[in-house]
Motif scaffolding. Structure first.
Motif, PDB file in Angstrom:
ATOM      1  N   LYS A 138       0.836  -1.194   0.000  1.00  0.00           N
ATOM      2  CA  LYS A 138       0.000   0.000   0.000  1.00  0.00           C
ATOM      3  C   LYS A 138       0.876   1.251   0.000  1.00  0.00           C
ATOM      4  CE  LYS A 138      -4.600  -0.739   1.923  1.00  0.00           C
ATOM      5  NZ  LYS A 138      -5.528  -0.296   2.973  1.00  0.00           N
ATOM      6  N   VAL A 139       0.454   2.240  -0.759  1.00  0.00           N
ATOM      7  CA  VAL A 139       1.157   3.513  -0.784  1.00  0.00           C
ATOM      8  C   VAL A 139       0.810   4.288   0.485  1.00  0.00           C
ATOM      9  CG1 VAL A 139       1.407   5.711  -1.987  1.00  0.00           C
ATOM     10  CG2 VAL A 139       1.153   3.587  -3.293  1.00  0.00           C
ATOM     11  N   CYS A 140       1.839   4.739   1.199  1.00  0.00           N
ATOM     12  CA  CYS A 140       1.657   5.447   2.473  1.00  0.00           C
ATOM     13  C   CYS A 140       1.909   6.943   2.271  1.00  0.00           C
ATOM     14  CB  CYS A 140       2.601   4.883   3.522  1.00  0.00           C
ATOM     15  SG  CYS A 140       2.338   3.127   3.810  1.00  0.00           S
ATOM     16  N   ILE A 141       0.952   7.751   2.668  1.00  0.00           N
ATOM     17  CA  ILE A 141       0.988   9.191   2.420  1.00  0.00           C
ATOM     18  C   ILE A 141       0.904   9.954   3.734  1.00  0.00           C
ATOM     19  CG2 ILE A 141      -0.168  11.113   1.245  1.00  0.00           C
ATOM     20  CD1 ILE A 141      -1.334   9.031  -0.711  1.00  0.00           C
ATOM     21  N   LEU A 142       1.836  10.865   3.932  1.00  0.00           N
ATOM     22  CA  LEU A 142       1.808  11.734   5.111  1.00  0.00           C
ATOM     23  C   LEU A 142       1.147  13.047   4.731  1.00  0.00           C
ATOM     24  CD1 LEU A 142       2.647  12.352   8.052  1.00  0.00           C
ATOM     25  CD2 LEU A 142       4.785  13.293   7.121  1.00  0.00           C
ATOM     26  N   ILE A 143       0.122  13.433   5.492  1.00  0.00           N
ATOM     27  CA  ILE A 143      -0.586  14.695   5.268  1.00  0.00           C
ATOM     28  C   ILE A 143      -0.031  15.757   6.212  1.00  0.00           C
ATOM     29  CG2 ILE A 143      -2.827  15.871   5.345  1.00  0.00           C
ATOM     30  CD1 ILE A 143      -4.111  13.087   4.919  1.00  0.00           C
ATOM     31  N   VAL A 144       0.431  16.860   5.642  1.00  0.00           N
ATOM     32  CA  VAL A 144       0.918  17.981   6.454  1.00  0.00           C
ATOM     33  C   VAL A 144       0.043  19.188   6.106  1.00  0.00           C
ATOM     34  CG1 VAL A 144       2.918  19.317   7.174  1.00  0.00           C
ATOM     35  CG2 VAL A 144       3.236  16.998   6.272  1.00  0.00           C
ATOM     36  N   GLU A 145      -0.930  19.446   6.962  1.00  0.00           N
ATOM     37  CA  GLU A 145      -1.961  20.454   6.706  1.00  0.00           C
ATOM     38  C   GLU A 145      -2.447  21.003   8.039  1.00  0.00           C
ATOM     39  OE1 GLU A 145      -4.340  22.982   5.757  1.00  0.00           O
ATOM     40  OE2 GLU A 145      -3.921  21.885   3.873  1.00  0.00           O
ATOM     41  N   ASP A 180      -5.061  23.039   8.553  1.00  0.00           N
ATOM     42  CA  ASP A 180      -6.520  23.124   8.645  1.00  0.00           C
ATOM     43  C   ASP A 180      -7.038  21.706   8.874  1.00  0.00           C
ATOM     44  OD1 ASP A 180      -9.310  23.102   8.002  1.00  0.00           O
ATOM     45  OD2 ASP A 180      -9.068  24.993   6.914  1.00  0.00           O
ATOM     46  N   MET A 181      -7.466  21.417  10.087  1.00  0.00           N
ATOM     47  CA  MET A 181      -7.806  20.050  10.454  1.00  0.00           C
ATOM     48  C   MET A 181      -9.044  19.516   9.718  1.00  0.00           C
ATOM     49  SD  MET A 181      -5.554  18.652  12.376  1.00  0.00           S
ATOM     50  CE  MET A 181      -4.367  19.472  11.310  1.00  0.00           C
ATOM     51  N   ILE A 182      -9.931  20.410   9.312  1.00  0.00           N
ATOM     52  CA  ILE A 182     -11.100  19.962   8.542  1.00  0.00           C
ATOM     53  C   ILE A 182     -10.663  19.465   7.170  1.00  0.00           C
ATOM     54  CG2 ILE A 182     -13.251  20.703   7.459  1.00  0.00           C
ATOM     55  CD1 ILE A 182     -13.644  22.650   9.785  1.00  0.00           C
ATOM     56  N   ILE A 183      -9.787  20.243   6.514  1.00  0.00           N
ATOM     57  CA  ILE A 183      -9.262  19.826   5.212  1.00  0.00           C
ATOM     58  C   ILE A 183      -8.445  18.547   5.359  1.00  0.00           C
ATOM     59  CG2 ILE A 183      -7.654  20.437   3.355  1.00  0.00           C
ATOM     60  CD1 ILE A 183      -8.501  23.353   3.727  1.00  0.00           C
ATOM     61  N   ALA A 184      -7.617  18.497   6.401  1.00  0.00           N
ATOM     62  CA  ALA A 184      -6.760  17.331   6.616  1.00  0.00           C
ATOM     63  C   ALA A 184      -7.581  16.065   6.835  1.00  0.00           C
ATOM     64  CB  ALA A 184      -5.835  17.574   7.800  1.00  0.00           C
ATOM     65  N   ALA A 185      -8.638  16.178   7.640  1.00  0.00           N
ATOM     66  CA  ALA A 185      -9.493  15.022   7.918  1.00  0.00           C
ATOM     67  C   ALA A 185     -10.206  14.556   6.650  1.00  0.00           C
ATOM     68  CB  ALA A 185     -10.505  15.373   8.996  1.00  0.00           C
ATOM     69  N   ASN A 186     -10.661  15.521   5.844  1.00  0.00           N
ATOM     70  CA  ASN A 186     -11.317  15.185   4.582  1.00  0.00           C
ATOM     71  C   ASN A 186     -10.344  14.469   3.650  1.00  0.00           C
ATOM     72  OD1 ASN A 186     -13.190  15.065   2.506  1.00  0.00           O
ATOM     73  ND2 ASN A 186     -12.835  17.172   1.838  1.00  0.00           N
ATOM     74  N   LEU A 187      -9.109  14.967   3.574  1.00  0.00           N
ATOM     75  CA  LEU A 187      -8.085  14.313   2.760  1.00  0.00           C
ATOM     76  C   LEU A 187      -7.863  12.879   3.213  1.00  0.00           C
ATOM     77  CD1 LEU A 187      -5.379  17.114   2.403  1.00  0.00           C
ATOM     78  CD2 LEU A 187      -6.450  15.887   0.502  1.00  0.00           C
ATOM     79  N   PRO A 217       0.207  19.172  11.644  1.00  0.00           N
ATOM     80  CA  PRO A 217      -0.110  20.555  11.314  1.00  0.00           C
ATOM     81  C   PRO A 217       1.104  21.461  11.118  1.00  0.00           C
ATOM     82  CG  PRO A 217      -0.304  20.229  13.669  1.00  0.00           C
ATOM     83  CD  PRO A 217       0.108  18.912  13.095  1.00  0.00           C
ATOM     84  N   ARG A 218       2.299  20.998  11.450  1.00  0.00           N
ATOM     85  CA  ARG A 218       3.483  21.856  11.425  1.00  0.00           C
ATOM     86  C   ARG A 218       4.622  21.201  10.637  1.00  0.00           C
ATOM     87  NH1 ARG A 218       0.254  24.921  12.640  1.00  0.00           N
ATOM     88  NH2 ARG A 218       0.071  26.268  14.473  1.00  0.00           N
ATOM     89  N   GLY A 219       5.378  22.055   9.963  1.00  0.00           N
ATOM     90  CA  GLY A 219       6.510  21.570   9.185  1.00  0.00           C
ATOM     91  C   GLY A 219       7.575  20.908  10.032  1.00  0.00           C
ATOM     92  N   GLU A 220       7.803  21.459  11.231  1.00  0.00           N
ATOM     93  CA  GLU A 220       8.823  20.885  12.114  1.00  0.00           C
ATOM     94  C   GLU A 220       8.501  19.438  12.462  1.00  0.00           C
ATOM     95  OE1 GLU A 220       8.431  25.334  13.094  1.00  0.00           O
ATOM     96  OE2 GLU A 220       7.144  23.665  12.467  1.00  0.00           O
ATOM     97  N   GLU A 221       7.224  19.161  12.693  1.00  0.00           N
ATOM     98  CA  GLU A 221       6.800  17.793  13.009  1.00  0.00           C
ATOM     99  C   GLU A 221       6.962  16.874  11.807  1.00  0.00           C
ATOM    100  OE1 GLU A 221       3.134  17.873  15.935  1.00  0.00           O
ATOM    101  OE2 GLU A 221       2.898  19.444  14.421  1.00  0.00           O
ATOM    102  N   ALA A 222       6.705  17.423  10.611  1.00  0.00           N
ATOM    103  CA  ALA A 222       6.838  16.629   9.386  1.00  0.00           C
ATOM    104  C   ALA A 222       8.286  16.200   9.180  1.00  0.00           C
ATOM    105  CB  ALA A 222       6.350  17.430   8.188  1.00  0.00           C
ATOM    106  N   ILE A 223       9.222  17.086   9.462  1.00  0.00           N
ATOM    107  CA  ILE A 223      10.650  16.770   9.298  1.00  0.00           C
ATOM    108  C   ILE A 223      11.037  15.597  10.192  1.00  0.00           C
ATOM    109  CG2 ILE A 223      13.001  17.641   9.657  1.00  0.00           C
ATOM    110  CD1 ILE A 223      11.825  20.459   8.948  1.00  0.00           C
ATOM    111  N   ASN A 271       1.119  26.810   2.415  1.00  0.00           N
ATOM    112  CA  ASN A 271       0.990  27.932   3.350  1.00  0.00           C
ATOM    113  C   ASN A 271       0.801  27.478   4.797  1.00  0.00           C
ATOM    114  OD1 ASN A 271       1.057  30.004   1.261  1.00  0.00           O
ATOM    115  ND2 ASN A 271      -0.936  29.206   0.659  1.00  0.00           N
ATOM    116  N   LEU A 272       1.706  26.615   5.241  1.00  0.00           N
ATOM    117  CA  LEU A 272       1.644  26.186   6.642  1.00  0.00           C
ATOM    118  C   LEU A 272       1.905  27.355   7.570  1.00  0.00           C
ATOM    119  CD1 LEU A 272       3.663  22.831   6.615  1.00  0.00           C
ATOM    120  CD2 LEU A 272       1.193  23.086   6.937  1.00  0.00           C
ATOM    121  N   LYS A 273       1.207  27.357   8.701  1.00  0.00           N
ATOM    122  CA  LYS A 273       1.486  28.351   9.734  1.00  0.00           C
ATOM    123  C   LYS A 273       2.648  27.848  10.581  1.00  0.00           C
ATOM    124  CE  LYS A 273      -3.325  29.894  10.042  1.00  0.00           C
ATOM    125  NZ  LYS A 273      -3.898  28.930   9.062  1.00  0.00           N
ATOM    126  N   GLY A 274       3.290  28.767  11.283  1.00  0.00           N
ATOM    127  CA  GLY A 274       4.414  28.378  12.130  1.00  0.00           C
ATOM    128  C   GLY A 274       5.723  28.879  11.563  1.00  0.00           C
TER     129      GLY A 274
END
Length: 255
Positions: A16-23, A25-32, A48-54, A70-73
């Motif tokens: 399975k292809v595994c995708i990390l969502i970095v967003e 806006d939690m409503i958009i992220a949940a929908n994705l 929600p944050r770039g630092e966490e994604a890294i 356009n991530l905040k932070g």
């Protein structure tokens, strides 16, 4: 946050292809997440944050990064992509509601696989992800087939009938693309190689070989005739692509 799984980064057959969502806006992220799961993908997590994604990419290596520009932070999406690319080559798909040209140009510098405009629909998401997955598979197939080729300073070894056979680089006339394969031509033999022309372009010495068309690489020392829109090596007429012509002419002047 979703369950965190550990991945090797490369895409194995039937995996399975595994995708990390970095967003952020939690409503958009949940929908994705819902949409991706319904399409058969595995969501590695929602951050929600770039630092966490890294940190996540360092520890878990998902196959694809779905990243809001356009991530905040402290780090926006582009900053996050650049930081990750210093240690990991991971396919990036940007999520954006921003049509600003300057932002788009900065994002292009990170060489994303695609952009998805918000608000998105399921069909556009499905098609974009499917295209990127196909690119990943093709790239991995190309990298795996390089094991059948060994390029040294003055010769190339190619796998043929279960063994590695030597070809001197000076004997190669040209190489022609054939879908995900390419055909290496000398005056005496032809070799079908299980790699793309792009792989050959990267591995052959640029001092002797040059790409002149999307389907051809030539040994510049074997050039017999140069015309306006084509060249000839032996009796083979090879087209010259417009985007390659200037480099070819400059190389000929230095030979």
């Amino acid at each position: 946050m979703h369950r965190i799984s550990k991945y090797k980064g490369c895409l194995m057959k039937n995996e399975k292809v595994c995708i990390l969502i970095v967003e952020d806006d939690m409503i958009i992220a949940a929908n994705l997440s819902i949409q991706l799961t319904s399409l058969g993908y595995e969501v590695a997590g929602i951050l929600p944050r770039g630092e966490e994604a890294i940190i996540h990419v360092k520890e878990h290596s998902p196959h694809i990064l779905l990243l809001d520009i356009n991530l905040k932070g402290a780090l926006n999406g582009i900053d996050t992509a650049r930081a990750i690319q210093k240690f990991k080559d991971i396919p990036i798909i940007y999520l954006t509601a921003n049509s600003d040209d300057a932002t788009f140009e900065k994002a292009k510098e990170t060489q994303p696989k695609a952009f998805i405009t918000k608000p998105f629909n399921k069909l556009s998401l499905q098609r974009t992800i499917a295209l990127v997955v196909e690119q990943i598979k093709e790239d991995e197939e190309s990298s795996q087939t390089t094991q059948d080729i060994e390029v040294l300073e003055d010769r190339i070894f190619v796998r043929h009938n279960g063994r590695m056979e030597k070809l001197l680089l000076e004997d190669i006339l040209y190489i022609e693309a054939d879908r995900n394969y390419c055909v290496l031509i000398t005056s005496k033999i032809k070799h079908m190689l299980s790699c793309t022309l792009k792989v050959m372009e990267e591995r052959l010495p640029k001092s002797s070989f040059i790409r002149v068309h999307r389907s051809f690489i030539i040994n510049i020392s074997k050039l017999d005739v140069l015309a306006d829109g084509h060249l000839e090596i032996g009796r083979k007429v090879i087209p010259i692509g417009k985007s390659h012509k200037e480099l070819l002419l400059s190389r000929i002047r230095t030979v």
